[in-house]
Design an enzyme around this catalytic site. Structure first.
Site, PDB file in Angstrom:
ATOM      1  N   HIS A  81       1.006  -1.724   0.382  1.00  0.00           N
ATOM      2  CA  HIS A  81      -0.028  -0.108  -0.134  1.00  0.00           C
ATOM      3  C   HIS A  81       0.864   1.311   0.018  1.00  0.00           C
ATOM      4  O   HIS A  81       2.089   0.962   0.304  1.00  0.00           O
ATOM      5  CB  HIS A  81      -0.543  -0.028   1.183  1.00  0.00           C
ATOM      6  CG  HIS A  81      -2.077  -0.853   0.995  1.00  0.00           C
ATOM      7  ND1 HIS A  81      -3.331  -0.805   2.188  1.00  0.00           N
ATOM      8  CD2 HIS A  81      -2.193  -2.035   0.213  1.00  0.00           C
ATOM      9  CE1 HIS A  81      -3.661  -2.008   2.200  1.00  0.00           C
ATOM     10  NE2 HIS A  81      -3.047  -2.765   0.972  1.00  0.00           N
TER      11      HIS A  81
ATOM     12  N   CYS B  41      -5.855   1.835   5.523  1.00  0.00           N
ATOM     13  CA  CYS B  41      -7.185   0.749   6.305  1.00  0.00           C
ATOM     14  C   CYS B  41      -5.888  -0.199   7.620  1.00  0.00           C
ATOM     15  O   CYS B  41      -5.324   0.850   8.435  1.00  0.00           O
ATOM     16  CB  CYS B  41      -6.822  -0.388   4.797  1.00  0.00           C
ATOM     17  SG  CYS B  41      -5.291  -1.309   5.099  1.00  0.00           S
TER      18      CYS B  41
ATOM     19  N   CYS C 184      -2.491  -0.850   7.798  1.00  0.00           N
ATOM     20  CA  CYS C 184      -1.310   0.349   7.524  1.00  0.00           C
ATOM     21  C   CYS C 184      -1.691   0.893   8.919  1.00  0.00           C
ATOM     22  O   CYS C 184      -0.117   1.740   9.302  1.00  0.00           O
ATOM     23  CB  CYS C 184      -1.569   1.442   5.924  1.00  0.00           C
ATOM     24  SG  CYS C 184      -1.682   0.561   4.740  1.00  0.00           S
TER      25      CYS C 184
ATOM     26  N   GLU D 101       0.952   3.736   1.688  1.00  0.00           N
ATOM     27  CA  GLU D 101       0.835   3.975   2.847  1.00  0.00           C
ATOM     28  C   GLU D 101       2.254   3.226   3.403  1.00  0.00           C
ATOM     29  O   GLU D 101       3.346   3.986   4.309  1.00  0.00           O
ATOM     30  CB  GLU D 101       0.607   3.903   4.384  1.00  0.00           C
ATOM     31  CG  GLU D 101      -0.847   4.824   3.622  1.00  0.00           C
ATOM     32  CD  GLU D 101      -1.893   4.375   3.030  1.00  0.00           C
ATOM     33  OE1 GLU D 101      -3.606   4.551   3.432  1.00  0.00           O
ATOM     34  OE2 GLU D 101      -1.838   3.657   2.083  1.00  0.00           O
TER      35      GLU D 101
END
Length: 162
Positions: A71, A101, A104, A73
């Site tokens: 992701h 999410c 993360c 992040e």
């Protein structure tokens, strides 16, 4: 008319005094999200800033890397930690186009990041809906350029369904 001119003049002065606003850095995250969109990745972009300097930027790379953890992040957390030479991101702000999410948010908890600024809310998988806690010292700002981030996400999924 005068009121509109006054508001513009105040904005111009405020921007000249400190051009490094949350909107400024969120635009950088949106640029990353557009790069993800162009690579057919879910269009989420992130930048990490310390002392008004971008030290990490990324976008989703889950398809390219065949990695569900890639992701935006997570990529930015790793890059920022490498830049700083340590695992803690104290004094840093993450700007991300979509609410993080649960995965993360967990990584952000452990990084002890000082601030998270996100654009669009993720009503299905966001850390708030999932009940994930951030570090007690982490400040959160939501809704910065949310419409732009949400529009990019909607466009992406419309294209995918064609």
């Amino acid at each position: 008319m005068f009121h509109k001119e006054f508001k513009f003049a105040k904005f111009a002065v405020d921007t000249m005094i400190n051009p490094f606003t949350d909107e400024y850095f969120m635009k950088k995250a949106l640029q990353e999200a557009v790069m993800a969109f162009e690579k057919e990745e879910i269009p989420v972009g992130a930048v990490i800033v310390i002392d008004n300097k971008v030290i990490a930027s990324s976008h989703n790379l889950t398809e390219l890397l065949h990695d569900v953890t890639a992701h935006a992040e997570m990529q930015s957390i790793t890059a920022a930690a490498n830049y700083l030479g340590g695992k803690y991101l104290i004094g840093c702000t993450l700007y991300v186009t979509l609410e993080p999410c649960q995965m993360c948010a967990g990584a952000l908890y452990w990084s002890q990041i000082s601030r998270i600024v996100y654009g669009a809310t993720d009503e299905n998988r966001g850390f708030i809906k999932m009940g994930t806690q951030l570090h007690p010292k982490t400040k959160v700002v939501s809704g910065v350029l949310a419409d732009e981030a949400a529009d990019l996400m909607k466009r992406f999924f419309i294209e995918k369904r064609k």
